[in-house]
Design a protein around this motif. Structure first.
Motif, PDB file in Angstrom:
ATOM      1  N   UNK A  44       0.821  -1.214   0.000  1.00  0.00           N
ATOM      2  CA  UNK A  44       0.000   0.000   0.000  1.00  0.00           C
ATOM      3  C   UNK A  44       0.853   1.261   0.000  1.00  0.00           C
ATOM      4  N   UNK A  45       1.991   1.228   0.697  1.00  0.00           N
ATOM      5  CA  UNK A  45       2.864   2.405   0.769  1.00  0.00           C
ATOM      6  C   UNK A  45       4.164   2.115   0.029  1.00  0.00           C
ATOM      7  N   UNK A  46       4.069   2.053  -1.273  1.00  0.00           N
ATOM      8  CA  UNK A  46       5.196   1.717  -2.125  1.00  0.00           C
ATOM      9  C   UNK A  46       6.341   2.713  -1.954  1.00  0.00           C
ATOM     10  N   UNK A  47       7.564   2.212  -2.060  1.00  0.00           N
ATOM     11  CA  UNK A  47       8.722   3.112  -2.014  1.00  0.00           C
ATOM     12  C   UNK A  47       8.751   4.007  -3.245  1.00  0.00           C
ATOM     13  N   UNK A  48       8.008   3.639  -4.269  1.00  0.00           N
ATOM     14  CA  UNK A  48       7.938   4.450  -5.473  1.00  0.00           C
ATOM     15  C   UNK A  48       6.965   5.622  -5.316  1.00  0.00           C
ATOM     16  N   UNK A  49       6.127   5.586  -4.272  1.00  0.00           N
ATOM     17  CA  UNK A  49       5.151   6.646  -4.043  1.00  0.00           C
ATOM     18  C   UNK A  49       5.348   7.357  -2.712  1.00  0.00           C
ATOM     19  N   UNK A  50       6.002   6.697  -1.779  1.00  0.00           N
ATOM     20  CA  UNK A  50       6.222   7.277  -0.457  1.00  0.00           C
ATOM     21  C   UNK A  50       7.681   7.688  -0.328  1.00  0.00           C
ATOM     22  N   UNK A  51       7.923   8.983  -0.325  1.00  0.00           N
ATOM     23  CA  UNK A  51       9.306   9.452  -0.216  1.00  0.00           C
ATOM     24  C   UNK A  51       9.895   9.130   1.154  1.00  0.00           C
ATOM     25  N   UNK A  52       9.055   9.068   2.185  1.00  0.00           N
ATOM     26  CA  UNK A  52       9.549   8.740   3.525  1.00  0.00           C
ATOM     27  C   UNK A  52      10.074   7.304   3.543  1.00  0.00           C
ATOM     28  N   UNK A  53       9.306   6.358   3.010  1.00  0.00           N
ATOM     29  CA  UNK A  53       9.733   4.953   2.970  1.00  0.00           C
ATOM     30  C   UNK A  53      10.962   4.794   2.075  1.00  0.00           C
ATOM     31  N   UNK A  54      10.996   5.505   0.957  1.00  0.00           N
ATOM     32  CA  UNK A  54      12.127   5.425   0.034  1.00  0.00           C
ATOM     33  C   UNK A  54      13.399   5.975   0.689  1.00  0.00           C
ATOM     34  N   UNK A  55      13.294   7.114   1.339  1.00  0.00           N
ATOM     35  CA  UNK A  55      14.449   7.691   2.021  1.00  0.00           C
ATOM     36  C   UNK A  55      14.939   6.779   3.139  1.00  0.00           C
ATOM     37  N   UNK A  56      14.019   6.165   3.861  1.00  0.00           N
ATOM     38  CA  UNK A  56      14.397   5.247   4.928  1.00  0.00           C
ATOM     39  C   UNK A  56      15.130   4.035   4.362  1.00  0.00           C
ATOM     40  N   UNK A  57      14.650   3.508   3.239  1.00  0.00           N
ATOM     41  CA  UNK A  57      15.307   2.380   2.585  1.00  0.00           C
ATOM     42  C   UNK A  57      16.742   2.748   2.219  1.00  0.00           C
ATOM     43  N   UNK A 116       8.441  -1.063   8.858  1.00  0.00           N
ATOM     44  CA  UNK A 116       9.447  -0.847   9.899  1.00  0.00           C
ATOM     45  C   UNK A 116       9.217   0.502  10.584  1.00  0.00           C
ATOM     46  N   UNK A 117       8.878   1.503   9.801  1.00  0.00           N
ATOM     47  CA  UNK A 117       8.621   2.837  10.367  1.00  0.00           C
ATOM     48  C   UNK A 117       7.403   2.832  11.289  1.00  0.00           C
ATOM     49  N   UNK A 118       6.437   1.975  11.004  1.00  0.00           N
ATOM     50  CA  UNK A 118       5.230   1.886  11.833  1.00  0.00           C
ATOM     51  C   UNK A 118       5.429   1.019  13.069  1.00  0.00           C
ATOM     52  N   UNK A 119       6.349   0.056  12.971  1.00  0.00           N
ATOM     53  CA  UNK A 119       6.548  -0.891  14.057  1.00  0.00           C
ATOM     54  C   UNK A 119       8.037  -0.958  14.405  1.00  0.00           C
ATOM     55  N   UNK A 120       8.431  -0.262  15.424  1.00  0.00           N
ATOM     56  CA  UNK A 120       9.836  -0.148  15.841  1.00  0.00           C
ATOM     57  C   UNK A 120      10.489  -1.506  16.118  1.00  0.00           C
ATOM     58  N   UNK A 121       9.697  -2.503  16.515  1.00  0.00           N
ATOM     59  CA  UNK A 121      10.287  -3.805  16.837  1.00  0.00           C
ATOM     60  C   UNK A 121      10.855  -4.502  15.596  1.00  0.00           C
ATOM     61  N   UNK A 122      10.442  -4.091  14.405  1.00  0.00           N
ATOM     62  CA  UNK A 122      10.957  -4.683  13.174  1.00  0.00           C
ATOM     63  C   UNK A 122      12.355  -4.174  12.819  1.00  0.00           C
ATOM     64  N   UNK A 123      12.791  -3.107  13.475  1.00  0.00           N
ATOM     65  CA  UNK A 123      14.113  -2.544  13.175  1.00  0.00           C
ATOM     66  C   UNK A 123      15.221  -3.549  13.456  1.00  0.00           C
ATOM     67  N   UNK A 124      15.103  -4.294  14.531  1.00  0.00           N
ATOM     68  CA  UNK A 124      16.123  -5.293  14.873  1.00  0.00           C
ATOM     69  C   UNK A 124      16.212  -6.351  13.779  1.00  0.00           C
ATOM     70  N   UNK A 125      15.079  -6.837  13.327  1.00  0.00           N
ATOM     71  CA  UNK A 125      15.046  -7.831  12.252  1.00  0.00           C
ATOM     72  C   UNK A 125      15.709  -7.285  10.994  1.00  0.00           C
ATOM     73  N   UNK A 126      15.342  -6.063  10.630  1.00  0.00           N
ATOM     74  CA  UNK A 126      15.898  -5.434   9.429  1.00  0.00           C
ATOM     75  C   UNK A 126      17.406  -5.258   9.563  1.00  0.00           C
ATOM     76  N   UNK A 127      17.863  -4.828  10.733  1.00  0.00           N
ATOM     77  CA  UNK A 127      19.291  -4.607  10.925  1.00  0.00           C
ATOM     78  C   UNK A 127      20.069  -5.921  10.803  1.00  0.00           C
ATOM     79  N   UNK A 128      19.523  -7.010  11.309  1.00  0.00           N
ATOM     80  CA  UNK A 128      20.193  -8.304  11.188  1.00  0.00           C
ATOM     81  C   UNK A 128      20.323  -8.717   9.718  1.00  0.00           C
TER      82      UNK A 128
END
Length: 138
Positions: A44-57, A116-128
């Motif tokens: 729903x919040x594609x990195x191609x449409x959401x600059x916040x998600x794209x910048x975070x990536x 990940x931006x909506x759920x802080x607990x996913x940051x650990x998974x992403x970092x691994x």
């Protein structure tokens, strides 16, 4: 053409002029060479449409030493992922969908940046996952 394949074709009575040779060097030259291929499935919040998600990536990828110019992002449906990634010669492949299982040692799966931006607990998974990608890139 391999000798074994040629033998089978001859045994089956297929004339030599009908044998089709595939040059794997030609196939490799048509692949798009990229350091990191990022594959986004339907979200729903594609990195191609959401600059916040794209910048975070890109911030996450920069943390492991990847510049924006070394990354190619594509969108693909779940069923088309194999056909899409075979067009690229990527050092690593990052799929942003946790419902996919990696099929080789250069493919990584992590949650979508907007999740990940909506759920802080996913940051650990992403970092691994990012740390594993960094090792693969070295």
């Amino acid at each position: 053409m391999s000798a074994l394949r040629s033998h089978y074709l001859t045994t089956l009575g297929i004339d030599k002029y009908l044998h089709h040779c595939i040059n794997t060097e030609d196939l490799a030259s048509h692949l798009i060479k990229v350091r990191c291929l990022v594959v986004e499935t339907d979200h729903a919040e594609s990195i191609f449409h959401s600059t916040v998600a794209q910048e975070f990536l890109y911030t996450m990828l920069l943390a492991i030493g990847l510049d924006k110019q070394e990354v190619v992002c594509i969108q693909s449906g779940l069923n088309q992922i194999p056909q899409e990634i075979c067009k690229y010669d990527a050092e690593v492949i990052l799929i942003m969908d946790e419902h996919i299982s990696p099929i080789n040692n250069k493919m990584f799966v992590m949650p979508h940046p907007s999740d990940i931006l909506k759920n802080e607990t996913l940051k650990r998974t992403a970092w691994e996952v990012l740390k594993q990608m960094k090792v693969c890139l070295q």
